[in-house]
Motif scaffolding. Sequence first.
Motif, PDB file in Angstrom:
ATOM      1  N   GLY A   4      57.826  43.497 -24.615  1.00  0.00           N
ATOM      2  CA  GLY A   4      58.974  44.379 -24.507  1.00  0.00           C
ATOM      3  C   GLY A   4      58.585  45.803 -24.832  1.00  0.00           C
ATOM      4  O   GLY A   4      57.698  46.049 -25.674  1.00  0.00           O
ATOM      5  N   TYR A   5      59.233  46.749 -24.164  1.00  0.00           N
ATOM      6  CA  TYR A   5      58.958  48.169 -24.391  1.00  0.00           C
ATOM      7  C   TYR A   5      60.255  48.887 -24.723  1.00  0.00           C
ATOM      8  O   TYR A   5      61.283  48.677 -24.061  1.00  0.00           O
ATOM      9  N   ILE A   6      60.214  49.707 -25.761  1.00  0.00           N
ATOM     10  CA  ILE A   6      61.314  50.618 -26.059  1.00  0.00           C
ATOM     11  C   ILE A   6      60.723  51.971 -26.476  1.00  0.00           C
ATOM     12  O   ILE A   6      59.551  52.064 -26.836  1.00  0.00           O
ATOM     13  N   ASP A  12      56.697  55.555 -28.361  1.00  0.00           N
ATOM     14  CA  ASP A  12      56.654  54.410 -27.459  1.00  0.00           C
ATOM     15  C   ASP A  12      56.226  53.171 -28.236  1.00  0.00           C
ATOM     16  O   ASP A  12      55.211  53.188 -28.940  1.00  0.00           O
ATOM     17  N   ILE A  13      56.997  52.100 -28.102  1.00  0.00           N
ATOM     18  CA  ILE A  13      56.724  50.865 -28.835  1.00  0.00           C
ATOM     19  C   ILE A  13      56.622  49.708 -27.846  1.00  0.00           C
ATOM     20  O   ILE A  13      57.521  49.497 -27.031  1.00  0.00           O
ATOM     21  N   VAL A 257      72.078  36.627 -26.564  1.00  0.00           N
ATOM     22  CA  VAL A 257      70.665  36.246 -26.708  1.00  0.00           C
ATOM     23  C   VAL A 257      69.985  37.131 -27.757  1.00  0.00           C
ATOM     24  O   VAL A 257      69.221  36.649 -28.596  1.00  0.00           O
ATOM     25  N   ALA A 258      70.282  38.438 -27.741  1.00  0.00           N
ATOM     26  CA  ALA A 258      69.703  39.349 -28.731  1.00  0.00           C
ATOM     27  C   ALA A 258      70.135  38.973 -30.146  1.00  0.00           C
ATOM     28  O   ALA A 258      69.332  39.010 -31.087  1.00  0.00           O
ATOM     29  N   TYR A 303      66.803  43.563 -29.424  1.00  0.00           N
ATOM     30  CA  TYR A 303      66.316  43.072 -30.719  1.00  0.00           C
ATOM     31  C   TYR A 303      65.343  44.079 -31.347  1.00  0.00           C
ATOM     32  O   TYR A 303      65.454  44.400 -32.541  1.00  0.00           O
ATOM     33  N   LEU A 304      64.412  44.585 -30.545  1.00  0.00           N
ATOM     34  CA  LEU A 304      63.433  45.551 -31.068  1.00  0.00           C
ATOM     35  C   LEU A 304      64.132  46.819 -31.552  1.00  0.00           C
ATOM     36  O   LEU A 304      63.768  47.371 -32.609  1.00  0.00           O
ATOM     37  N   GLN A 305      65.123  47.288 -30.796  1.00  0.00           N
ATOM     38  CA  GLN A 305      65.840  48.496 -31.198  1.00  0.00           C
ATOM     39  C   GLN A 305      66.545  48.316 -32.545  1.00  0.00           C
ATOM     40  O   GLN A 305      66.656  49.260 -33.329  1.00  0.00           O
TER      41      GLN A 305
END
Length: 308
Positions: A4-6, A12-13, A257-258, A303-305
């Motif tokens: 996943g990218y955010i 940039d992650i 889902v998140a 989820y990452l955010q």
Amino acid sequence: MLYGYIRKNEVDIVARFPWDIGIVSFMVFPELMKTSEGASEKIRVLLEDPYFDLLEVTIIDDGEWRKLYELNKAYGKKFALGLQPVILTRGVNPSPVDESERVRNVEILAKEIRVAGERGYKAVGICSGPNVEGPDREKAKNALIKSLIELASEAAKYNMNLYLETFDVVWDRKRLAGALLETVKIVEKAREQAKNIYIMWDLSHAPLLNESPEILKSYPEFIGHIHIGCAKQVGDKLLDTHPGFYRPGALNTEYDVAKLLTVLSDIKYRGAISFEVRPEEGQHPLEVVNSAKSVLLRAFQLYLQSKV
């Protein structure tokens, strides 16, 4: 495999999805619940997809399995056996009040577990028999406990776990083991004699059980496998038909889902997460697969955010 990218605070992650991703092949191709003819060619497209680590299959005859086994030498995917169709559609009830019937049914299920073990499958999924109310309810639950112990003991010979999936009690499938709290008590009792029994919790069953992912926080040690998909609403009825995401009446979204991913991370869940989606009339099977994959990617970004 999923990354996943955010971008957050001008940084940039990129992160790797932390759980194995599986798919229930016999829902993508529902005809496989009736016959394994052509199973190797149907499942091949999932086998070749690098997105998936685990394929859940139901009964496959030896000829089709040999073809799959040869194909899988190039991919090294894991397999798990789903016996839910045998219980739901063939009526092989693991929790009948009649003991002679229970013994016969357990032997049918145990035979398939032995085949799966000899093939090197990693786990087995089952569900309970029909819901029972009134004075026979405790007898049915005790019958289920006995069956779980016997089936898990058979699975343990091949280093496999046994996963009991919770279904709705009143809406559609109407199974004995539904609400998580009651199912935990059943599994807890069975674990006194067989330690390799866990619960399979399905996000698409949550609306039918009036549950949410947060309930898993109370019983982390019992959760062994996760399914993600959608319940369907038609008028005032809730159905367990597993439509693709964003189909008419589909109730679950990437936000559900998140939320589930966040809970699984919080409880340090280490099992796999499998899609359970089924094409509706006129849909190509890969349409529901690809929409599910995009939903999981978006849910992982959400989820990452929330974590970064």
